[in-house]
Design a protein around this motif. Structure first.
Motif: not given
Length: 321
Positions: A162-179
Motif C-alpha cells: 500500500g501507498f499514498g495518503d487516504p485523505s487524498r490519493e492512495y492504494w490500501l495494499g493487496n495484502e490488507a485487501l486479501y486479509k
C-alpha cells in the motif's frame, strides 16, 4: 539471605514497571466503560503534518496502548463485558469501516482499521465512505484532482504493502485487501466522476481475492448493478504491475498502460490507476471518457435490509439513496 535478596529484586522490578506504566501515554481512552474508537475522522482538507503526527503517535504508543485496552485486558474494571456487537477482529478492534458504522460513526473520513488477525500488527489508515448507499464502505483505491498527483505506476511490492495518503490519493495494499475479504463476504463498488460532471457507479454483490501465491487473483460473482456499463468494471484476472506482469494477456497491460490492476485480456477496459493529467482516460467497452475522481471500495455483503433492521436501526446500510 537468598529469600531476602529475591524479595528486594522483585520489589525493585515492580516499582520500575509501575513507574514506566504511569508515564506511558494512554492512547486508548475509556469513556463510560467502553473503548473509545476513532469516531472523529480527519477530513480531506486536513494538513499532511497532522496525518504524519498521528502516524508517529501510533508507532510510539502501539505497544503501550494494549496495557489499557479493555478488550485485551478483560480484568480491567472499565471493560465493557455487556457489549454484544464488538467488531470481528479478535483483538476487539474495528476490522473495516462497517464496524465503525455499527459503532455509530457516520461521517466520511480517515479511520483506523485492523485487518490483520495478529495483535502485533498496527492499524491501517483508510478512507471510510459513510454516506454512499448507507455507508460502511472501506475504500481501497482513491483518486482525485489535487495539487500534486500521486504516482500509481509502482512496483509489485508497493502495491502489496500500500501507498499514498487516504485523505487524498492512495492504494490500501493487496495484502490488507486479501486479509479483509478472507474474513467476510464482501460486495465491491466502483464510483466514477467524469470531467463532464456526471457520476456513475457499478456494484458486484460478491468479490473474492486470492493470496499472493495466487497473484491476488480477483473474481466477482452475483448480480451486477449500477448506472455504468458492466464493462467499466470487468474483474476476473490476476493482479499485474510493470515489474510483475502475470496477467492473462501477453501484451503486458501494466507495462503498456501504467499502474497496477486486474486487467482484462484485451487491455482495453477501465484502468483506474492510469496516469493522471487533469484526469485520466477510462474505457468502458469502446467508449473512452475523461475521469476526474474514482473510488473502489468494499463492504460486507451482510449490509442488507435484515442487517439494517437488527443492527443499524435508522441507518440506511445497503438501501438505496
Amino acid at each position: 539471605m537468598r529469600a531476602l535478596w529475591a524479595c528486594l529484586c522483585v520489589g525493585v522490578l515492580a516499582a520500575t514497571s509501575a513507574t514506566k506504566l504511569h508515564n506511558l501515554p494512554r492512547e486508548a481512552q475509556i469513556q463510560d466503560g467502553k473503548l473509545a474508537m476513532d469516531d472523529h475522522p480527519l477530513q480531506e482538507d486536513d494538513r499532511l503534518d497532522t496525518d504524519q503526527q498521528s502516524l508517529q503517535m501510533e508507532d510510539e504508543g502501539l505497544a503501550q496502548e494494549y496495557q489499557f485496552d479493555p478488550f485485551l485486558n478483560p480484568n480491567r474494571p472499565e471493560a465493557d463485558k455487556s457489549n454484544k456487537h464488538k467488531p470481528v477482529n479478535p483483538a476487539g478492534r474495528p476490522r473495516d469501516c462497517a464496524d465503525h458504522l455499527i459503532s455509530g460513526s457516520t461521517t466520511s473520513g480517515v479511520y483506523k482499521i485492523y485487518p490483520f488477525t495478529c495483535t502485533c500488527n498496527g492499524p491501517v489508515r483508510v478512507w471510510c465512505d459513510m454516506e454512499t448507499d448507507g455507508g460502511g464502505w472501506t475504500v481501497f483505491l482513491k483518486r482525485q484532482k489535487q495539487f500534486r498527483q500521486m504516482n500509481f505506476n509502482r512496483t509489485w511490492a508497493e502495491y502489496k504493502d500500500g501507498f499514498g495518503d487516504p485523505s487524498r490519493e492512495y492504494w490500501l495494499g493487496n495484502e490488507a485487501l486479501y486479509k479483509l475479504i478472507a474474513s467476510r463476504e464482501y460486495a465491491i463498488r466502483l464510483d466514477l466522476k467524469y470531467k463532464t460532471g456526471i457520476s456513475q457507479y457499478n456494484t458486484y454483490s460478491i468479490v473474492k481475492v486470492a493470496n499472493e501465491a495466487n497473484r491476488y487473483r480477483v473474481s466477482v460473482q452475483g448480480p451486477v448493478s449500477g448506472t455504468a456499463s458492466s464493462n467499466c468494471f470487468s474483474l476476473n484476472s490476476f493482479f499485474t504491475t510493470y515489474d510483475n506482469y502475470g496477467d492473462i494477456n501477453t501484451g503486458k497491460c501494466a507495462v503498456a498502460r501504467g499502474g497496477g490492476w486486474w486487467h482484462h485480456s484485451s487491455c482495453r477496459y477501465g484502468n483506474p490507476t492510469s496516469p493522471y493529467n487533469q484526469g485520466f482516460n477510462y474505457t468502458c467497452y469502446y467508449t473512452t471518457s475523461m475521469v476526474t475522481k474514482v473510488q473502489v471500495k468494499i463492504r460486507p455483503k451482510v449490509c442488507d435490509t435484515a442487517f439494517k433492521s437488527v443492527y443499524l436501526n435508522s441507518k440506511n446500510c445497503g438501501g438505496s439513496k
